[in-house]
Design a protein around this motif. Structure first.
Motif, PDB file in Angstrom:
ATOM      1  N   MET A 217     -37.994  29.988 -33.429  1.00 19.42           N
ATOM      2  CA  MET A 217     -38.528  30.325 -34.750  1.00 19.42           C
ATOM      3  C   MET A 217     -39.843  29.581 -34.934  1.00 19.42           C
ATOM      4  O   MET A 217     -39.927  28.369 -34.729  1.00 19.42           O
ATOM      5  N   ASP A 218     -40.904  30.294 -35.318  1.00 18.19           N
ATOM      6  CA  ASP A 218     -42.229  29.710 -35.387  1.00 18.19           C
ATOM      7  C   ASP A 218     -42.434  28.835 -36.624  1.00 18.19           C
ATOM      8  O   ASP A 218     -43.206  27.888 -36.600  1.00 18.19           O
ATOM      9  N   ASP A 219     -41.808  29.160 -37.740  1.00 12.87           N
ATOM     10  CA  ASP A 219     -41.993  28.398 -38.972  1.00 12.87           C
ATOM     11  C   ASP A 219     -41.101  27.160 -38.933  1.00 12.87           C
ATOM     12  O   ASP A 219     -39.884  27.241 -39.121  1.00 12.87           O
ATOM     13  N   PHE A 220     -41.711  25.992 -38.678  1.00 14.77           N
ATOM     14  CA  PHE A 220     -40.931  24.770 -38.542  1.00 14.77           C
ATOM     15  C   PHE A 220     -40.232  24.409 -39.845  1.00 14.77           C
ATOM     16  O   PHE A 220     -39.163  23.787 -39.845  1.00 14.77           O
ATOM     17  N   ARG A 221     -40.816  24.814 -40.983  1.00 16.20           N
ATOM     18  CA  ARG A 221     -40.185  24.511 -42.259  1.00 16.20           C
ATOM     19  C   ARG A 221     -38.804  25.162 -42.362  1.00 16.20           C
ATOM     20  O   ARG A 221     -37.882  24.570 -42.931  1.00 16.20           O
ATOM     21  N   LEU A 222     -38.664  26.363 -41.811  1.00 23.49           N
ATOM     22  CA  LEU A 222     -37.348  27.016 -41.829  1.00 23.49           C
ATOM     23  C   LEU A 222     -36.368  26.278 -40.924  1.00 23.49           C
ATOM     24  O   LEU A 222     -35.178  26.203 -41.226  1.00 23.49           O
ATOM     25  N   LYS A 223     -36.862  25.748 -39.804  1.00 24.33           N
ATOM     26  CA  LYS A 223     -35.986  24.947 -38.943  1.00 24.33           C
ATOM     27  C   LYS A 223     -35.484  23.721 -39.697  1.00 24.33           C
ATOM     28  O   LYS A 223     -34.312  23.351 -39.598  1.00 24.33           O
ATOM     29  N   VAL A 224     -36.384  23.094 -40.446  1.00 26.87           N
ATOM     30  CA  VAL A 224     -35.994  21.922 -41.235  1.00 26.87           C
ATOM     31  C   VAL A 224     -34.971  22.318 -42.293  1.00 26.87           C
ATOM     32  O   VAL A 224     -33.954  21.635 -42.484  1.00 26.87           O
ATOM     33  N   PHE A 225     -35.232  23.434 -42.979  1.00 22.09           N
ATOM     34  CA  PHE A 225     -34.285  23.886 -44.000  1.00 22.09           C
ATOM     35  C   PHE A 225     -32.916  24.175 -43.396  1.00 22.09           C
ATOM     36  O   PHE A 225     -31.888  23.799 -43.967  1.00 22.09           O
ATOM     37  N   LEU A 226     -32.892  24.871 -42.251  1.00 23.65           N
ATOM     38  CA  LEU A 226     -31.607  25.185 -41.618  1.00 23.65           C
ATOM     39  C   LEU A 226     -30.832  23.915 -41.283  1.00 23.65           C
ATOM     40  O   LEU A 226     -29.622  23.839 -41.515  1.00 23.65           O
ATOM     41  N   ALA A 227     -31.520  22.923 -40.727  1.00 21.16           N
ATOM     42  CA  ALA A 227     -30.840  21.665 -40.386  1.00 21.16           C
ATOM     43  C   ALA A 227     -30.297  20.990 -41.638  1.00 21.16           C
ATOM     44  O   ALA A 227     -29.155  20.495 -41.658  1.00 21.16           O
TER      45      ALA A 227
ATOM     46  N   ALA B  90     -29.593  22.469 -44.571  1.00 21.11           N
ATOM     47  CA  ALA B  90     -28.574  23.305 -45.203  1.00 21.11           C
ATOM     48  C   ALA B  90     -27.250  23.222 -44.451  1.00 21.11           C
ATOM     49  O   ALA B  90     -26.177  23.292 -45.059  1.00 21.11           O
ATOM     50  N   ARG B  91     -27.303  23.093 -43.141  1.00 19.06           N
ATOM     51  CA  ARG B  91     -26.071  23.044 -42.355  1.00 19.06           C
ATOM     52  C   ARG B  91     -25.398  21.671 -42.426  1.00 19.06           C
ATOM     53  O   ARG B  91     -24.169  21.576 -42.340  1.00 19.06           O
ATOM     54  N   THR B  92     -26.202  20.625 -42.562  1.00 24.24           N
ATOM     55  CA  THR B  92     -25.624  19.278 -42.615  1.00 24.24           C
ATOM     56  C   THR B  92     -25.469  18.773 -44.042  1.00 24.24           C
ATOM     57  O   THR B  92     -24.726  17.814 -44.284  1.00 24.24           O
ATOM     58  N   LEU B  93     -26.190  19.426 -44.992  1.00 25.31           N
ATOM     59  CA  LEU B  93     -26.239  18.959 -46.389  1.00 25.31           C
ATOM     60  C   LEU B  93     -26.620  17.484 -46.452  1.00 25.31           C
ATOM     61  O   LEU B  93     -26.076  16.694 -47.209  1.00 25.31           O
ATOM     62  N   SER B  94     -27.592  17.152 -45.595  1.00 26.31           N
ATOM     63  CA  SER B  94     -28.069  15.765 -45.542  1.00 26.31           C
ATOM     64  C   SER B  94     -29.481  15.753 -44.975  1.00 26.31           C
ATOM     65  O   SER B  94     -29.690  16.219 -43.852  1.00 26.31           O
ATOM     66  N   PHE B  95     -30.442  15.231 -45.725  1.00 30.03           N
ATOM     67  CA  PHE B  95     -31.800  15.101 -45.215  1.00 30.03           C
ATOM     68  C   PHE B  95     -31.847  14.065 -44.090  1.00 30.03           C
ATOM     69  O   PHE B  95     -32.633  14.189 -43.149  1.00 30.03           O
ATOM     70  N   THR B  96     -30.997  13.044 -44.188  1.00 29.88           N
ATOM     71  CA  THR B  96     -30.969  12.007 -43.151  1.00 29.88           C
ATOM     72  C   THR B  96     -30.521  12.586 -41.810  1.00 29.88           C
ATOM     73  O   THR B  96     -31.143  12.357 -40.768  1.00 29.88           O
ATOM     74  N   ARG B  97     -29.408  13.350 -41.835  1.00 27.64           N
ATOM     75  CA  ARG B  97     -28.917  13.943 -40.585  1.00 27.64           C
ATOM     76  C   ARG B  97     -29.874  15.009 -40.071  1.00 27.64           C
ATOM     77  O   ARG B  97     -30.053  15.155 -38.862  1.00 27.64           O
ATOM     78  N   ALA B  98     -30.499  15.759 -40.981  1.00 27.96           N
ATOM     79  CA  ALA B  98     -31.479  16.763 -40.552  1.00 27.96           C
ATOM     80  C   ALA B  98     -32.652  16.091 -39.845  1.00 27.96           C
ATOM     81  O   ALA B  98     -33.141  16.570 -38.818  1.00 27.96           O
ATOM     82  N   ALA B  99     -33.120  14.978 -40.404  1.00 30.32           N
ATOM     83  CA  ALA B  99     -34.225  14.245 -39.785  1.00 30.32           C
ATOM     84  C   ALA B  99     -33.843  13.760 -38.393  1.00 30.32           C
ATOM     85  O   ALA B  99     -34.642  13.851 -37.437  1.00 30.32           O
ATOM     86  N   ALA B 100     -32.613  13.241 -38.248  1.00 28.10           N
ATOM     87  CA  ALA B 100     -32.161  12.752 -36.944  1.00 28.10           C
ATOM     88  C   ALA B 100     -32.071  13.889 -35.936  1.00 28.10           C
ATOM     89  O   ALA B 100     -32.447  13.725 -34.766  1.00 28.10           O
ATOM     90  N   GLN B 101     -31.569  15.054 -36.366  1.00 30.37           N
ATOM     91  CA  GLN B 101     -31.455  16.200 -35.461  1.00 30.37           C
ATOM     92  C   GLN B 101     -32.821  16.652 -34.952  1.00 30.37           C
ATOM     93  O   GLN B 101     -32.974  17.019 -33.789  1.00 30.37           O
TER      94      GLN B 101
END
Length: 295
Positions: A1-11, A13-24
């Motif tokens: 997926m080219d839009d990195f913002r959507l990748k960030v949102f998916l991470a 939304a799936r973890t319901l955690s900005f901390t875990r999304a950042a780590a992923q």
């Protein structure tokens, strides 16, 4: 997926955690917050409700999640299709499949696969799950598809698709008006089942075992090695059978068989690719990718 913002949102939304999304994603938590704010600004909605340290998706967030997942799948299919354009797929593929899969699930997939890749010669042998795994261990096939819930040491498994088992009876028999039975009632019903070594039988045994019921407690009037034989037996007797829902689509449409629910007894399983190496060889791996995408 080219839009990195959507990748960030998916991470997020799936973890319901900005901390875990950042780590992923190997970025900072402030960067996650920045990307989410940019999406919220672009679409003029709030994507998350923040309750202290906990996150929850808003209605708009749920909508974006569903759309983003569809886009992700579309990009994955695009990458797969373009990879096929860049490589020539040919050779011999020896498949082995458990009887249910071989008869009802794989034929349409194989028809589309061989039409797409005419340079591939495919052969398929049918056996129960145990026989397929034995053939793979002996080098007689390149790739297997089984319905077993156990894992044999030395082999590797990849999910193909999910399946559901259902209890069926003929419409004109003694169960014509029965809509639901309990697991305990099942012990008093004449049943026709698959043979030992069958993945279907293994799933049934595990599900009943969770209710404290063992296979010897069932009133088994016949064991047959094919689903077609089981269906024919049920159509001409007062016995019932538990089979894959994929195998009775035509009979349910024509009214030759009907489903009777088993209360509190979900009978689900996975069809699995089984291969000798952790990373399948190129042609088996290509078929796995095609079949999963096709399904």
């Amino acid at each position: 997926m080219d839009d990195f913002r959507l990748k960030v949102f998916l991470a997020a939304a799936r973890t319901l955690s900005f901390t875990r999304a950042a780590a992923q994603l190997c970025i900072s938590q402030p960067a996650v917050s920045k990307h989410i704010r940019e999406l919220e600004s672009r679409y003029k909605v709030s994507l998350f409700d923040r309750c202290g340290s906990r996150l929850a998706l808003t209605g708009a967030g749920e909508t974006l999640l569903a759309s983003a997942e569809r886009l992700t799948e579309g990009y994955r299919r695009l990458e797969y299709e373009m990879s096929l354009c860049a490589s020539r797929v040919e050779g011999e593929l020896r498949l082995g499949a458990s009887t249910t899969v071989a008869q009802y699930v794989l034929p349409p997939v194989l028809a589309r696969f061989t039409a797409r890749f005419p340079g591939v010669r495919v052969s398929m042998r049918s056996d129960n799950s145990d026989g397929v795994e034995q053939a793979l261990l002996h080098g007689e096939i390149d790739l297997g598809v089984v319905e077993s819930i156990r894992r044999r040491q030395g082999l590797h498994y990849t999910l193909f698709r999910h399946d559901e088992l259902v209890l069926v009876a003929r419409p004109g028999g003694p169960y014509a008006r029965v809509e639901t039975v309990t697991p305990e009632t099942l012990c008093r019903i004449p049943l026709v089942l698959r043979e030992n070594g069958s993945g279907t039988l293994e799933v049934i045994a595990a599900a009943l075992g969770a209710h404290g019921i063992r296979l010897p407690q069932l009133q088994v009037v016949m064991r047959l090695g094919t689903t077609e034989g089981i269906k024919a037996f049920v159509r001409h007797s007062d016995a019932m059978a538990i089979v894959s829902v994929d195998s009775v689509v035509d009979e349910l449409r024509s009214g030759a068989l009907r489903i009777v629910d088993i209360e509190g007894l979900p009978l689900t399983r996975d069809f699995l690719f089984v291969h000798a190496a952790a990373e399948p060889a190129r042609l088996p791996g290509q078929f796995i990718s095609f079949a999963r995408m096709d399904g």
